[in-house]
Design an enzyme around this catalytic site. Structure first.
Site, PDB file in Angstrom:
ATOM      1  N   GLU B  49       0.867  -1.179   0.000  1.00 12.71           N
ATOM      2  CA  GLU B  49       0.000   0.000   0.000  1.00 12.71           C
ATOM      3  C   GLU B  49       0.900   1.223   0.000  1.00 12.71           C
ATOM      4  O   GLU B  49       1.677   1.437   0.929  1.00 12.71           O
ATOM      5  CB  GLU B  49      -0.919   0.008   1.230  1.00 12.71           C
ATOM      6  CG  GLU B  49      -2.077  -0.974   1.105  1.00 12.71           C
ATOM      7  CD  GLU B  49      -3.073  -0.908   2.261  1.00 12.71           C
ATOM      8  OE1 GLU B  49      -4.072  -1.644   2.207  1.00 12.71           O
ATOM      9  OE2 GLU B  49      -2.857  -0.144   3.221  1.00 12.71           O
ATOM     10  N   ASP B  60      -5.207  10.131  10.011  1.00 10.51           N
ATOM     11  CA  ASP B  60      -3.915   9.603  10.433  1.00 10.51           C
ATOM     12  C   ASP B  60      -3.424  10.207  11.736  1.00 10.51           C
ATOM     13  O   ASP B  60      -3.630  11.383  12.006  1.00 10.51           O
ATOM     14  CB  ASP B  60      -2.877   9.849   9.335  1.00 10.51           C
ATOM     15  CG  ASP B  60      -3.115   8.934   8.146  1.00 10.51           C
ATOM     16  OD1 ASP B  60      -3.073   7.711   8.340  1.00 10.51           O
ATOM     17  OD2 ASP B  60      -3.379   9.449   7.043  1.00 10.51           O
TER      18      ASP B  60
END
Lengths: 406, 270
Positions: B49, B60
């Site tokens: 990824e 995040d």
């Protein structure tokens, strides 16, 4: 939707998925999707409940001090020598700005949803203070995210929030301003979604926020409409408000959208001038993109990275804008322009001296537009300016610019 | 068959689970990213990824935020990330690459141009963190005309009705986010992951990957016992953070530096 339908009262935005034309919508990580769905369903239920609005109106009257006056600024009008200027006095609300209209409404939602913890983002600190205020009143835990840059320039409001029992969390990522505070609030919400209500302070963010914040703020425009008719016998010709995220502007504009004779002007932060790139004027210079949960006009570079913004006023220092403003711009129902930091300061000083009203630096952007445009308009032209907040919080900033230490 | 489907089929035949490391492209620069991609494969990664940076990564935690800041400090753009995938494909034509990131850089490039460039550079799947299936129609329509897989997230908060809806929109694999919160946070609750995986599996035959909170060989092994794929992000980025941006590293040096991936592989295969 065509422009004529807007003008004929078929505006009906947003649609059920939160879209204002191509703008708005829900662009968040999956963790938050169920929370937004829950909020949307609860708000739909309460919106149809007269008891909810009765409680909202009661709080606005007895706690906030509404209705706020529509004040004819006679000396300002005479000095400018053109249009008649009326000020919608949101600065007289409890906590000193329009922000509290929204936090009262969202606090009722939080209470109805059984949430025990409030979070908020803030730029100038007005929304943070208004959130801390309603949290204190309801006995809820409150955490306010604020960029460390803004904590420096709005220290008085930081202290107010602390006095009110809120935990002010400094955000030192990115540009350390409102945008980064919103990032951090969204992260907190994803982590504590079960017990936490996120009070977004402006008409941005994922659906249903742009809609519900507008609904709570549109008390400004409903009152102004009635007051103008009562005072002058007719509707105004032009509405003016500053636009950062755009909540005070939408609050004033929204009830007038079907009134095709009424022009609407949103004034963005021109900073050091649009040509310098150092400003916060996405509607004047940006392109559509996706930030903070919605599609709207944004300031980004050619690779889609969000640009740093600049404004003398922390509350307008934001690279995006509420999606409904993007739609009103494309429909040509509202026009958006900008004034510089210097023009803003001049307006700040002038209103203070001529009317004895010290406006917030955010609000001073709208006054600066009036100073430029009112002299060109005839004396039977009526302008309503949303005097969205008072300038006590800005004493340090202005004193510093004038070379004084308080 | 797409590289992703082929990869899972092969692993299934071997009775193994997929190890999917996430890294932010451009951290600390794209040259090192390219070497890291090869080093990851050498250490036992099955799918990569590859995150493309965005200034405002709201899903995040601090570790990936810092990675994004380092990537942006060297002006890493989506275009540059796609070029890096092309260069990776010059040597590796089998390891699937999934692009992962936020929507605005993709909007800015344009959906069609992005999709064409992704296909041309050898990308296999696309996961846009802040684009739930409800808002994905325009992009997915373009992606579905190609061999690209559109991957979506399922969270612990996702209702059963939404799980079914998300699974219908997904191809390649389904990514189950094992924690409420942001990347790099908290500790895994294996029992809760198990229950939620059962909810996902009731709705799809696609492989299901689990990410968020997998920090070491032990947690990788525990997850591999119940999921089809183990995604590791922040724990790997912590290692990448130690690299010196001004230095050139050989693949062998990087392989040793990210031995964590090899340890996870071995624990999962044991």
């Amino acid at each position: 939707m065509s422009e004529s339908k807007v003008l004929h009262g078929e505006y009906n935005s947003p649609d059920e998925h939160g879209h204002f034309g191509p703008y708005g919508g829900i662009f968040v990580g999956e963790t938050l999707m169920p929370a937004l769905d829950e909020l949307n369903r609860k708000y739909a239920e309460l919106k149809a409940d007269p008891a909810f609005w009765a409680e909202f109106d009661y709080d606005l009257k007895h706690y906030v001090g509404r209705p706020s006056p529509l004040y004819f600024a006679e000396r300002l009008t005479n000095k400018l020598g053109g249009a008649r200027v009326f000020l919608k006095r949101e600065d007289l609300n409890h906590t000193g700005a329009h922000k509290v209209n929204n936090t009262i409404g969202q606090a009722l939602l939080a209470k109805a949803m059984g949430k025990t913890r409030i979070i908020a983002e803030t730029g100038a600190g007005q929304h943070g203070v208004a959130s801390a205020t309603v949290a204190a009143r309801l006995g809820l835990e409150c955490h306010v995210y604020m960029g460390v840059e803004d904590i420096k320039r709005q220290s008085a409001n930081v202290y107010r929030m602390k006095m009110l029992g809120a935990n002010v969390v400094g955000v030192d990522s990115g540009s350390c301003t409102l945008k980064d505070a919103m990032n951090e609030a969204l992260r907190d919400w994803a982590t504590n979604v079960d017990n936490t209500y996120y009070i977004i302070g402006t008409v941005a963010g994922p659906h249903p926020y742009p809609m519900l914040v507008r609904d709570f703020q549109s008390v400004i425009g409903r009152e102004a409409r009635e007051q103008c008719i009562e005072l002058t016998g007719r509707l105004p010709d032009t509405l003016v408000a500053c636009v950062g995220g755009g909540s005070n502007a939408i609050g004033l504009f929204y009830p007038f959208i079907p009134d095709e004779s009424v022009a609407m002007v949103g004034v963005e932060a021109g900073g050091h001038g649009l040509e310098t790139g150092e400003h916060a004027a996405p509607l004047c210079t940006g392109q559509p993109g996706v930030l903070h949960g919605n599609r709207t006009y944004l300031m980004n570079d050619e690779n889609g990275q969000i640009l740093d913004t600049h404004s003398i006023s922390a509350g307008l220092d934001y690279p995006g804008v509420g999606p409904e403003h993007s739609w009103l711009k494309d429909l040509h129902r509202a026009t958006y322009t900008s004034v510089t930091d210097d023009e803003t300061l001049e307006a700040f000083r002038m209103l203070t001296r001529v009317e004895g009203i010290i406006p917030a630096l955010e609000t001073s952007h709208a006054i600066a537009w009036v100073m430029k445009e009112a002299p060109k308009l005839p004396s039977d032209h009526i302008i309503i300016v949303n005097l969205s907040g008072r300038g006590d919080k800005d004493m340090h900033t202005v004193a510093e610019i004038e070379g004084m230490t308080l | 068959m797409s590289r992703i489907a082929g990869c899972f089929e092969q692993l299934k035949a071997q009775g193994r689970k997929a190890l999917i490391p996430y890294l932010t492209a451009g951290d600390p620069n794209l040259e090192t990213t390219l070497s890291l991609m090869h080093a990851l494969v050498a250490n036992g990664a099955d799918i990569i990824e590859l995150g493309f940076p965005f200034t405002d990564p709201t899903s995040d935690g601090p570790v990936i935020q810092r990675a994004v800041e380092r990537a942006l400090a060297t002006n890493t753009s989506l275009k540059g990330v796609l070029e890096t995938v092309s260069r990776f494909r010059e040597e590796d034509d089998t390891t699937p690459v999934v692009l992962m990131g936020y929507l605005n850089p993709v909007e800015c490039m344009g959906y069609q141009k992005f999709t064409d460039a992704a296909v041309a550079s050898g990308v296999d799947g696309v996961l846009i963190v802040d684009m739930p299936p409800e808002e994905s129609h325009d992009l997915e329509e373009i992606i579905h005309r190609t061999a690209l897989d559109g991957i979506f997230l399922v969270a612990p908060t996702t209702s059963d009705a939404r799980v079914s809806y998300i699974c219908k929109q997904s191809s390649g694999y389904v990514y189950y986010v094992s924690l409420k919160g942001v990347t790099g946070a908290g500790n895994l609750d294996i029992e809760s992951v198990k229950e939620n995986l059962a909810r996902v599996r009731a709705n799809t035959d696609l492989p299901v990957g689990v990410g968020f909170g997998i920090k070491d060989a032990t947690s990788a092994r525990l997850i591999s016992e119940i999921a089809d794929a183990v995604v590791v992000g922040s724990a790997l980025i912590n290692k990448i953070e130690e690299l010196d941006a001004s230095k050139h590293y050989s693949r062998e040096e990087l392989q040793r530096h990210i031995a964590l991936i090899k340890e996870m592989r071995e624990a999962m295969d044991a």
